[in-house]
Design a protein around this motif. Structure first.
Motif, mmCIF file in Angstrom:
data_model
loop_
_atom_site.group_PDB
_atom_site.id
_atom_site.type_symbol
_atom_site.label_atom_id
_atom_site.label_comp_id
_atom_site.label_asym_id
_atom_site.label_seq_id
_atom_site.Cartn_x
_atom_site.Cartn_y
_atom_site.Cartn_z
ATOM 1 N N ASP A 423 -32.740 54.826 -25.545
ATOM 2 C CA ASP A 423 -34.435 54.215 -24.450
ATOM 3 C C ASP A 423 -35.378 53.579 -25.450
ATOM 4 O OD1 ASP A 423 -34.503 55.213 -27.415
ATOM 5 O OD2 ASP A 423 -36.158 56.535 -26.610
ATOM 6 N N GLY A 424 -34.764 52.467 -26.083
ATOM 7 C CA GLY A 424 -34.891 51.540 -26.457
ATOM 8 C C GLY A 424 -35.644 51.506 -28.282
ATOM 9 N N SER A 425 -35.772 52.801 -28.291
ATOM 10 C CA SER A 425 -36.702 53.249 -29.554
ATOM 11 C C SER A 425 -35.692 53.390 -30.995
ATOM 12 C CB SER A 425 -37.533 53.733 -29.536
ATOM 13 O OG SER A 425 -36.841 55.911 -28.885
ATOM 14 N N ALA A 426 -36.424 53.023 -32.622
ATOM 15 C CA ALA A 426 -35.380 53.323 -33.354
ATOM 16 C C ALA A 426 -36.318 53.923 -34.545
ATOM 17 C CB ALA A 426 -34.503 51.852 -34.190
ATOM 18 N N THR A 427 -36.035 54.586 -35.446
ATOM 19 C CA THR A 427 -36.573 55.494 -36.654
ATOM 20 C C THR A 427 -35.916 54.989 -37.608
ATOM 21 O OG1 THR A 427 -37.977 56.965 -34.990
ATOM 22 C CG2 THR A 427 -37.007 57.885 -37.383
ATOM 23 N N ILE A 428 -36.937 54.458 -38.519
ATOM 24 C CA ILE A 428 -36.171 54.812 -39.880
ATOM 25 C C ILE A 428 -37.069 55.316 -41.454
ATOM 26 C CG2 ILE A 428 -35.128 51.761 -39.524
ATOM 27 C CD1 ILE A 428 -38.492 51.151 -41.090
ATOM 28 N N ASP A 429 -36.008 55.263 -42.306
ATOM 29 C CA ASP A 429 -36.971 56.476 -43.673
ATOM 30 C C ASP A 429 -37.558 55.093 -44.080
ATOM 31 O OD1 ASP A 429 -36.773 58.797 -42.616
ATOM 32 O OD2 ASP A 429 -34.357 58.618 -42.322
ATOM 33 N N TRP A 430 -38.027 55.432 -45.118
ATOM 34 C CA TRP A 430 -38.288 54.030 -45.973
ATOM 35 C C TRP A 430 -39.067 55.541 -46.982
ATOM 36 C CZ3 TRP A 430 -43.477 52.121 -47.728
ATOM 37 C CH2 TRP A 430 -43.148 51.387 -48.900
ATOM 38 N N THR A 431 -38.380 54.346 -48.614
ATOM 39 C CA THR A 431 -39.668 54.945 -49.453
ATOM 40 C C THR A 431 -39.933 53.871 -50.398
ATOM 41 O OG1 THR A 431 -37.455 57.352 -50.005
ATOM 42 C CG2 THR A 431 -38.959 56.417 -51.359
ATOM 43 N N PRO A 432 -41.077 54.166 -50.711
ATOM 44 C CA PRO A 432 -42.268 52.885 -52.250
ATOM 45 C C PRO A 432 -41.264 52.984 -53.687
ATOM 46 C CG PRO A 432 -43.643 54.649 -50.991
ATOM 47 C CD PRO A 432 -42.119 55.448 -50.813
ATOM 48 N N GLY A 433 -42.019 52.199 -53.881
ATOM 49 C CA GLY A 433 -41.360 52.250 -55.160
ATOM 50 C C GLY A 433 -42.581 52.651 -55.766
ATOM 51 N N SER A 434 -43.796 52.559 -55.656
ATOM 52 C CA SER A 434 -45.213 51.865 -55.774
ATOM 53 C C SER A 434 -46.207 52.184 -55.173
ATOM 54 C CB SER A 434 -45.132 50.766 -57.113
ATOM 55 O OG SER A 434 -45.134 49.697 -56.305
ATOM 56 N N ALA A 435 -47.252 52.306 -55.812
ATOM 57 C CA ALA A 435 -49.192 53.115 -54.941
ATOM 58 C C ALA A 435 -49.046 51.416 -54.568
ATOM 59 C CB ALA A 435 -49.455 53.412 -55.655
ATOM 60 N N GLY A 436 -50.284 51.401 -54.006
ATOM 61 C CA GLY A 436 -51.097 50.369 -53.419
ATOM 62 C C GLY A 436 -50.504 50.106 -51.912
ATOM 63 N N PRO A 437 -51.150 48.846 -51.379
ATOM 64 C CA PRO A 437 -51.491 48.267 -50.414
ATOM 65 C C PRO A 437 -49.785 47.228 -50.497
ATOM 66 C CG PRO A 437 -52.934 47.026 -51.636
ATOM 67 C CD PRO A 437 -52.592 47.667 -51.832
ATOM 68 N N ASP A 438 -49.892 47.577 -48.696
ATOM 69 C CA ASP A 438 -48.183 47.204 -48.804
ATOM 70 C C ASP A 438 -48.110 47.555 -47.080
ATOM 71 O OD1 ASP A 438 -45.315 47.371 -48.214
ATOM 72 O OD2 ASP A 438 -45.270 48.660 -49.947
ATOM 73 N N GLY A 439 -47.527 46.366 -46.472
ATOM 74 C CA GLY A 439 -47.353 46.271 -45.097
ATOM 75 C C GLY A 439 -45.468 45.979 -44.233
ATOM 76 N N LEU A 440 -45.406 45.902 -43.045
ATOM 77 C CA LEU A 440 -44.437 45.906 -42.354
ATOM 78 C C LEU A 440 -44.509 44.681 -41.504
ATOM 79 C CD1 LEU A 440 -41.218 47.242 -41.762
ATOM 80 C CD2 LEU A 440 -42.884 49.131 -40.593
ATOM 81 N N GLN A 441 -43.149 43.806 -41.190
ATOM 82 C CA GLN A 441 -43.137 42.939 -40.287
ATOM 83 C C GLN A 441 -42.284 43.771 -39.620
ATOM 84 O OE1 GLN A 441 -43.980 39.509 -40.186
ATOM 85 N NE2 GLN A 441 -46.112 39.714 -40.198
ATOM 86 N N VAL A 442 -42.419 43.783 -38.312
ATOM 87 C CA VAL A 442 -40.791 44.047 -36.647
ATOM 88 C C VAL A 442 -41.213 43.150 -36.054
ATOM 89 C CG1 VAL A 442 -42.361 46.555 -36.152
ATOM 90 C CG2 VAL A 442 -40.126 46.128 -36.077
ATOM 91 N N TYR A 443 -39.329 42.654 -35.620
ATOM 92 C CA TYR A 443 -39.681 42.238 -34.059
ATOM 93 C C TYR A 443 -38.182 43.026 -33.269
ATOM 94 C CZ TYR A 443 -36.155 39.043 -35.867
ATOM 95 O OH TYR A 443 -34.955 38.437 -36.749
ATOM 96 N N ALA A 444 -39.102 42.815 -32.214
ATOM 97 C CA ALA A 444 -37.462 43.634 -31.697
ATOM 98 C C ALA A 444 -36.775 42.457 -31.052
ATOM 99 C CB ALA A 444 -38.053 44.156 -29.811
ATOM 100 N N THR A 445 -35.271 42.869 -30.377
ATOM 101 C CA THR A 445 -34.399 41.689 -29.589
ATOM 102 C C THR A 445 -34.196 42.136 -28.577
ATOM 103 O OG1 THR A 445 -34.091 40.513 -31.687
ATOM 104 C CG2 THR A 445 -32.444 39.966 -30.191
ATOM 105 N N THR A 446 -34.161 41.368 -26.921
ATOM 106 C CA THR A 446 -33.260 41.833 -25.991
ATOM 107 C C THR A 446 -32.152 41.721 -26.342
ATOM 108 O OG1 THR A 446 -34.041 40.429 -25.001
ATOM 109 C CG2 THR A 446 -35.583 40.867 -25.044
ATOM 110 N N ARG A 447 -31.511 42.154 -25.028
ATOM 111 C CA ARG A 447 -29.933 42.357 -24.235
ATOM 112 C C ARG A 447 -30.064 40.912 -24.300
ATOM 113 N NH1 ARG A 447 -30.810 45.483 -20.784
ATOM 114 N NH2 ARG A 447 -30.206 46.810 -21.930
ATOM 115 N N SER A 448 -30.726 40.334 -23.995
ATOM 116 C CA SER A 448 -29.659 39.032 -23.768
ATOM 117 C C SER A 448 -30.188 37.895 -24.554
ATOM 118 C CB SER A 448 -30.418 38.453 -22.811
ATOM 119 O OG SER A 448 -32.159 38.180 -22.838
ATOM 120 N N GLY A 449 -30.391 38.861 -26.355
ATOM 121 C CA GLY A 449 -30.359 37.723 -26.615
ATOM 122 C C GLY A 449 -32.376 37.347 -27.334
ATOM 123 N N ILE A 450 -33.048 37.649 -26.891
ATOM 124 C CA ILE A 450 -34.678 37.079 -26.987
ATOM 125 C C ILE A 450 -35.413 38.008 -27.730
ATOM 126 C CG2 ILE A 450 -36.162 36.641 -25.928
ATOM 127 C CD1 ILE A 450 -34.874 36.460 -23.538
#
Length: 462
Positions: A423-450
């Protein structure tokens, strides 16, 4: 000022350039071999004329640079030598002046400078060059002749057009016929014209190997120069404007020395001649391939049939692209485009008629949001939750079709790529090592490599 006068400022200038004015040469050192007469003679970066009845016309408002390539019989010799330039008014050869260029190199162009203060407007001069090495000197070159013309054409040219009257709307499609007239000013021998303002500076020459000038004939550029039919006469040209709407052509007269007059401007108005661009699907999705129909402006087609289109696509995965599409006999054409611009698809199309007319550009575009949607059960976006050592899940969901993977990185952590489900989706698990502000950057790639547009997701770990 007489030809023999020598202002102190001129002497200082020539000294700075490594030149001397003297009755005899003073070479820097002896060169190998026997000196030979200089070749490759130029004045004012234009070709030398050895015909006294057909001198080169030059402007000396600054100075006149004379050039020659010295030589020796020893082709390997590369020791410094000197080049002696002699110049004199044709009307009075007894008033000869000498300019010596020391530290010249065999095979390289050597320059001498005749100051504008030495030269009189309207007078014809001759000059010649000689190679000097040690105690020896070559024979003189054949003399070159030039006439000084420091006087610009007095008036601006008259510019008229029979098919595009000034300051009113005109139907585009026919080349614009212009007539430029010098109005009898026999100092004028040609015209320079340009759709851009100000009119570009005339380039007299390029510099080739060994510093040898490569003179340009401006009139070889028929897109910007035309000779008058006779001195003081006129010239007629047919031009295609580079755009529609309010258009201005700038024109100036030129004399034999290429001194320009003041600029005349001809302003006129051209109605829109853009084609129409119609996709088979008015709202195609990202990744779709859609057929576009291109149709000419009817009035433009009636004047001269459209033979092709230039299609320019913007911000595709491989950058901007331009390609041509041939038109059918009725002026229409079709082309297929894939919607693969990661921020949208934007197209510009111009038509070209059989008479060379290029239309205004028609534009079509659609915008896409190709960033993934990111959600988390424990660490909400722009909120707080969980804690150090508390695991959480993050789900990536596509906004466009064809996504096969996601590449993500939490702050200060390396990138990781995970496959997308059917269906084009994905789920990941993540455990932080410390408290405080954090962030995530993510991009998708298509079947044609874009690689699609990345999304930044911010949160705080309790």
């Amino acid at each position: 000022m007489s030809f023999g006068a020598r202002p102190r400022a001129v002497l200082a200038l020539l000294g700075t350039l490594g030149l001397s004015l003297t009755a005899a040469a003073s070479p820097a050192s002896a060169a190998d071999g026997t000196p030979t007469a200089p070749t490759q003679l130029f004045n004012g970066y234009r070709n030398c004329s050895t015909d006294a009845d057909r001198p080169t016309y030059l402007s000396a408002l600054g100075n006149v640079v004379v050039e020659a390539v010295p030589g020796t019989t020893d082709a390997i010799g590369n020791s410094p030598l000197s080049v002696r330039f002699e110049a004199w008014p044709v009307a009075d050869p007894s008033r000869t002046e000498t300019v010596t260029r020391d530290r010249a190199t065999p095979g390289d162009e050597a320059k001498g400078v005749l100051s504008g203060g030495m030269l009189a407007d309207g007078q014809t001069y001759a000059w010649r060059a000689q190679t000097v090495a040690g105690d020896g000197a070559s024979s003189w070159s054949a003399p070159c002749y030039f006439t000084i013309d420091d006087t610009r054409p007095a008036g601006t040219p008259t510019v008229t057009s029979p098919n595009y009257p000034p300051n009113q709307w005109n139907q585009g499609g026919d080349p614009v016929r212009f007539t430029f007239s010098a109005d009898g000013d026999d100092d004028v021998t040609g015209f320079q014209f340009s759709w851009t303002q100000p009119v570009p500076v005339i380039v007299l020459a390029d510099v080739g190997d060994h510093g040898i000038p490569q003179p340009r004939d401006p009139y070889a550029d028929s897109a910007h120069f035309v000779r008058a039919d006779t001195p003081g006469g006129s010239a007629t040209v047919d031009l295609v404007p580079p755009y529609g709407g309010a258009v201005t052509l700038s024109v100036r007269s030129l004399d034999r020395a290429l001194n320009p007059s003041d600029t005349a401007s001809y302003r006129f108005l051209i109605g829109n001649t853009a084609p129409t661009v119609t996709p088979a699907d008015p709202s195609p999705e990202f990744g779709d391939t859609t057929t576009f129909t291109l149709r000419p402006d009817p009035a433009l087609q009636s004047k001269s049939p459209v033979v092709s289109y230039s299609v320019h696509t913007v911000n595709g995965p491989d950058g901007d692209k331009t390609f041509d599409v041939k038109a059918a006999a009725d002026g229409t054409a079709t082309t297929e485009l894939t919607m693969d611009g990661i921020t949208g698809e934007h197209v510009e199309v111009t038509s070209r008629s059989s008479n060379g007319w290029v239309s205004d550009a028609a534009s079509w575009g659609i915008d896409y949001d190709t960033t993934p949607t990111v959600t988390s059960d424990v660490y909400p976006e722009d909120g707080s939750g969980g804690g150090a050592g508390v695991p959480g899940t993050f789900t990536f969901t596509p906004k466009v079709k064809g996504v096969v993977s996601y590449t993500y990185a939490f702050d200060s952590e390396p990138e990781v790529t995970v496959a997308a489900g059917t269906d084009g989706s994905a789920t990941i698990d993540w455990t932080p090592g410390s408290a405080g502000p954090d962030g995530l950057q993510v991009y998708a790639t298509t079947r044609s490599g874009i690689q699609l547009v990345p999304y930044s997701y911010s949160f705080t770990v309790n």
